[in-house]
Design a protein around this motif. Structure first.
Motif, PDB file in Angstrom:
ATOM      1  N   THR A  84     -55.172  35.066 -21.836  1.00  0.00           N
ATOM      2  CA  THR A  84     -55.353  33.649 -22.133  1.00  0.00           C
ATOM      3  C   THR A  84     -54.569  33.261 -23.381  1.00  0.00           C
ATOM      4  O   THR A  84     -53.884  32.238 -23.410  1.00  0.00           O
ATOM      5  CB  THR A  84     -56.860  33.360 -22.344  1.00  0.00           C
ATOM      6  N   GLU A  85     -54.652  34.109 -24.382  1.00  0.00           N
ATOM      7  CA  GLU A  85     -53.938  33.837 -25.629  1.00  0.00           C
ATOM      8  C   GLU A  85     -52.428  33.872 -25.388  1.00  0.00           C
ATOM      9  O   GLU A  85     -51.690  32.975 -25.821  1.00  0.00           O
ATOM     10  CB  GLU A  85     -54.348  34.902 -26.655  1.00  0.00           C
ATOM     11  N   ALA A  86     -51.962  34.914 -24.687  1.00  0.00           N
ATOM     12  CA  ALA A  86     -50.531  35.054 -24.423  1.00  0.00           C
ATOM     13  C   ALA A  86     -50.021  33.861 -23.629  1.00  0.00           C
ATOM     14  O   ALA A  86     -48.963  33.287 -23.938  1.00  0.00           O
ATOM     15  CB  ALA A  86     -50.269  36.358 -23.672  1.00  0.00           C
ATOM     16  N   GLY A  87     -50.802  33.444 -22.595  1.00  0.00           N
ATOM     17  CA  GLY A  87     -50.373  32.352 -21.736  1.00  0.00           C
ATOM     18  C   GLY A  87     -50.284  31.040 -22.492  1.00  0.00           C
ATOM     19  O   GLY A  87     -49.340  30.264 -22.332  1.00  0.00           O
ATOM     20  N   LEU A  88     -51.285  30.799 -23.336  1.00  0.00           N
ATOM     21  CA  LEU A  88     -51.278  29.579 -24.120  1.00  0.00           C
ATOM     22  C   LEU A  88     -50.066  29.518 -25.035  1.00  0.00           C
ATOM     23  O   LEU A  88     -49.398  28.502 -25.148  1.00  0.00           O
ATOM     24  CB  LEU A  88     -52.574  29.513 -24.935  1.00  0.00           C
ATOM     25  N   LEU A  89     -49.792  30.658 -25.698  1.00  0.00           N
ATOM     26  CA  LEU A  89     -48.649  30.679 -26.618  1.00  0.00           C
ATOM     27  C   LEU A  89     -47.350  30.453 -25.848  1.00  0.00           C
ATOM     28  O   LEU A  89     -46.460  29.741 -26.326  1.00  0.00           O
ATOM     29  CB  LEU A  89     -48.610  32.007 -27.379  1.00  0.00           C
ATOM     30  N   ALA A  90     -47.232  31.049 -24.646  1.00  0.00           N
ATOM     31  CA  ALA A  90     -46.013  30.869 -23.856  1.00  0.00           C
ATOM     32  C   ALA A  90     -45.855  29.406 -23.457  1.00  0.00           C
ATOM     33  O   ALA A  90     -44.773  28.820 -23.593  1.00  0.00           O
ATOM     34  CB  ALA A  90     -46.052  31.766 -22.623  1.00  0.00           C
ATOM     35  N   THR A  91     -46.958  28.796 -22.999  1.00  0.00           N
ATOM     36  CA  THR A  91     -46.887  27.397 -22.569  1.00  0.00           C
ATOM     37  C   THR A  91     -46.558  26.474 -23.738  1.00  0.00           C
ATOM     38  O   THR A  91     -45.710  25.588 -23.634  1.00  0.00           O
ATOM     39  CB  THR A  91     -48.237  26.981 -21.941  1.00  0.00           C
TER      40      THR A  91
END
Lengths: 437, 300
Positions: free
Chosen positions: B269-276
């Motif tokens: 979730t953290e990784a995805g948010l940062l990527a987005t």
């Protein structure tokens, strides 16, 4: 008007907090979410030694000063094992109360200093303290936790503490098991401590007159202490972790402080002599500790209560509240704390002994640590992560505490002592800087 | 290849004593990788992972009338009491909105009414987009846990982190069952508990132009990787490529957004948010990620 372009800024810490809340990290590791920075030993990072270096400074007003460097190391192995190592050296200097009561006359004592005996004189109206108190203590401990299954772990530990006149060896073992999807942890532990006391000049005969006791000294004494602990910690909900510990232990053997004496005072208030203290040869202690931690996004409150009682008649009550305000963007926190403590005196505590009591009391001590008092400790801690959050944190923490002790149940002195302040109390400050990486 | 009795799960042997349980969820190929597991065990663990992926999809899909999102959309303007999990996702959405000054917004899905990224040249008009912008803004949603009021005309869409959330949920379920290494991969968003005995997980990042060819091979010991990008979803008009990353404040694609951003972090979730959010920063994506102190890979 909304800005159409965004300026990049660091959001990761806030995002970590938000995703931990979303994913319910509290369920598995409640304590770490509630207290994400450090709860004493810090969050072990898998497969890497986390080293802590600390320097602690403690100063009692007009009395003891302790300087203590501490090195600790924790490693959380990939296979679930955790190794904890701890090493410290205390250097203790200053003046320590010898147990005698304040007098309106000068008092002269003989006390150990290094490996020889020296004399010192306390002026009228002052609490007698041994001004040459000096000691170095070296302590090392280690523990090894190994998983027996996904929900059960077993820990063994050992501790050695050495001073030139004291050696303590402790072994302990405990087992912990998680229930209810890791929301409940039950732990059971036992320990055995063996101490050898080897005072300078030999062990005085308890209760004997300090002037005539020299010939009857023996070289050393020992003490054994066995204890057990039961603990339950329970994740009440995502924001609340509760913990209850009950402990029971029994010590037997030489329980005296070989350097503590007590005054014999006649009805006019004149000190006529000094006796070595004599404590019972057994002590059974029990305590109950309850801790509640409540955490929100950026704040947590920790409220703990402890009750302690023993068969010496000492009852103590401790309440501590800590509030942590956690600045997620900067990776730092402020933590003010307040601790209140109150204890009743041991049944055999006497600030001095009357002539009539000499020979009639089976046990007697004037050690103020066994007297009735209450104390307040005010603390403030600041911590900042100067490393990479959660990946390679490097915590620098600074803690300052102010301690103030006030004596209760002040028995007025006989005769001329009534005019003197026999119970000066104690104030102390403690400061500690820790770097954990 | 052998297909097992459960029609929606398939089991494959991969080189290096690796078993892969595969299934479809959230319009993506999903898999669970297990080194040195036996087949019945792999199927059992795989169905736990798949059930969780399907559960999250069923519950939060914006395409289903029977999902919580569908239920909320049918009751716009009404004060609704939502369940705890939906509440946690709304809390998370609110925090992300706040942390990014409104750049990450779960209400920006209404823009799909104007933008259809089908590879065509149908670019909406300024007027089409301008009509939708007032319907965007999480601050207009009344959210006081557990009560939600979604204003008329607005939409909620957890698609921005739903797949990553599903990975983390499935990870938690599996981590209770298995101490040995495993890796969960839902359409390129993945999380591993620990490295396989052979060393590290080898992860290929897709090259935007080609689904087949990996542009970079990463090694991951543990933790999560998530990738955001527009490799398949775009519009082309007059030689200009319009990526599917839309600015919720303007309703138009972000200029200079990278083709793909991959971020490594402790949770998916953290990784995805940062990527987005990096994609939403357009030309400043690298600068933004450098400030987050994470490992990342950007393809432009």
């Amino acid at each position: 008007m909304q800005r159409l372009k965004s300026t990049p800024r660091a959001i990761r810490r806030g995002l970590i907090a938000a995703s931990c809340a979303l994913l319910g990290v509290a369920r598995a590791k409640g304590q770490q979410l509630l207290d994400p920075a450090l709860s004493g030993e810090g969050t072990p990072v898998a497969d890497r030694w986390v080293i802590g270096l600390a320097l602690s400074y403690y100063q009692e007003k007009g009395r003891i000063r302790v300087i203590e460097p501490i090195v600790s190391a924790v490693k959380d192995f990939q296979n679930g094992q955790v190794v904890n190592l701890h090493f410290s050296v205390d250097s203790l200097t200053g003046a320590s109360p010898n147990g005698a009561v304040t007098s309106f006359l000068p008092q002269t004592f003989a006390g150990p200093s290094g490996k020889v005996t020296h004399n010192y004189t306390t002026p009228p109206g002052d609490l007698p303290v041994d001004p040459f108190y000096h000691d170095v203590r070296i302590a090392a401990s280690g523990s090894w936790q190994l998983p027996l299954s996904r929900v059960t772990s077993w820990t063994v530990g050992a501790k050695v503490s050495y001073e030139h006149d004291f050696l303590s060896l402790t072994g302990d073992t405990s087992i912990a098991r998680n229930f209810d999807q890791d929301n409940t942890t039950l732990s059971l532990g036992v320990y055995d401590e063996n101490d050898t006391i080897r005072p300078i000049g030999g062990v005085p005969v308890p209760g004997s007159d300090t002037s005539f006791a020299e010939k009857e000294r023996i070289s050393n004494e020992s003490r054994n202490d066995i204890g057990a602990l039961i603990g339950v910690s329970q994740v009440m909900n995502r924001h609340w972790l509760a913990q209850v510990n009950v402990s029971l232990d029994r010590a037997s053997g030489y329980m005296n402080d070989p350097y503590k004496i007590m005054s014999v005072v006649e009805s006019e208030g004149i000190t006529t002599g000094y006796l070595y203290e004599r404590r019972p040869a057994q002590r059974t202690r029990a305590s109950v500790y309850v801790d509640n931690r409540v955490g929100w996004q950026r704040q947590s409150v920790d409220l703990s209560l402890r009750y302690f009682g023993d068969d010496w008649g000492v009852r103590s009550y401790t309440a501590r509240v800590r509030y942590r305000w956690w600045n997620a963007d900067q990776g730092s926190y402020w933590q003010p704390s307040l601790r209140w403590y109150r204890q009743t005196a041991a049944d055999f505590y006497h600030p001095w002994m009357s002539l009539a009591e000499v020979g009639s009391l089976s046990s007697a001590s004037a050690d103020s640590r066994l007297g009735a008092f209450h104390a307040l400790t005010y603390g403030l801690e600041y911590g900042i992560d100067i490393g990479t959050p959660y990946v390679h944190p490097k915590w620098l923490t600074v803690r300052v505490q102010y301690y103030r002790q006030m004596v209760d149940a002040r028995i007025p002195g006989p005769g001329a002592l009534a005019a003197l302040n026999l119970y000066p109390g104690l104030t102390a400050i403690q400061a500690q800087v820790t770097y954990r990486f | 290849m052998k297909s097992d009795c459960n029609p929606s799960l398939s089991l494959r042997d991969l080189p290096g004593e690796l078993l892969a349980v595969r299934f479809e969820a959230m319009a993506s190929p999903c898999e669970l990788l297990l080194p040195q597991a036996d087949r019945p065990q792999a199927l059992e663990l795989g169905s736990l992972v798949a059930e969780e992926a399907w559960r999250v999809e069923r519950k939060f899909s914006r395409y289903r009338d029977d999902s919580v999102i569908g239920w909320i959309h049918q009751r716009r303007g009404t004060r609704l009491e939502v369940d705890a999990e939906t509440g946690s996702l709304l809390d998370f959405a609110a925090q992300c909105y706040e942390l990014t000054d409104g750049l990450f917004d779960v209400t920006s899905g209404v823009l799909r009414r104007a933008w259809r990224f089908d590879g065509s040249d149908r670019i909406p008009t300024d007027a089409d987009v301008a009509r939708l912008v007032p319907l965007i803004g999480f601050s207009k949603v009344r959210w006081e846990r557990p009560c939600l009021t979604l204003p008329e005309g607005m939409e909620l869409d957890f698609g921005g982190f739903g797949k990553e959330y599903a990975v983390d949920r499935a990870f938690d379920i599996l981590a209770r069952q298995r101490a040995e290494p495993f890796l969960i991969n839902f359409g390129g968003d993945l999380r591993a508990n620990r490295p396989p005995h052979s060393g590290a997980w080898q992860i290929g990042i897709e090259r935007p132009e080609s689904v087949r060819q990996a542009a970079a091979l990463l090694e991951l010991a543990r933790g999560a990787l998530a990738t955001g990008g527009d490799s398949h979803r775009f519009l082309m008009k007059d030689g200009v490529r319009y990526g599917h990353v839309l600015n919720p404040r303007t309703g138009w694609p972000i200029a200079g957004a990278p083709r793909s951003v991959t971020v490594a972090a402790s949770s998916c979730t953290e990784a995805g948010l940062l990527a987005t959010v990096a994609l939403l920063h357009g030309t400043s994506a690298e600068k933004f990620l450098k400030m987050q102190d994470v490992r990342f890979w950007i393809l432009r």
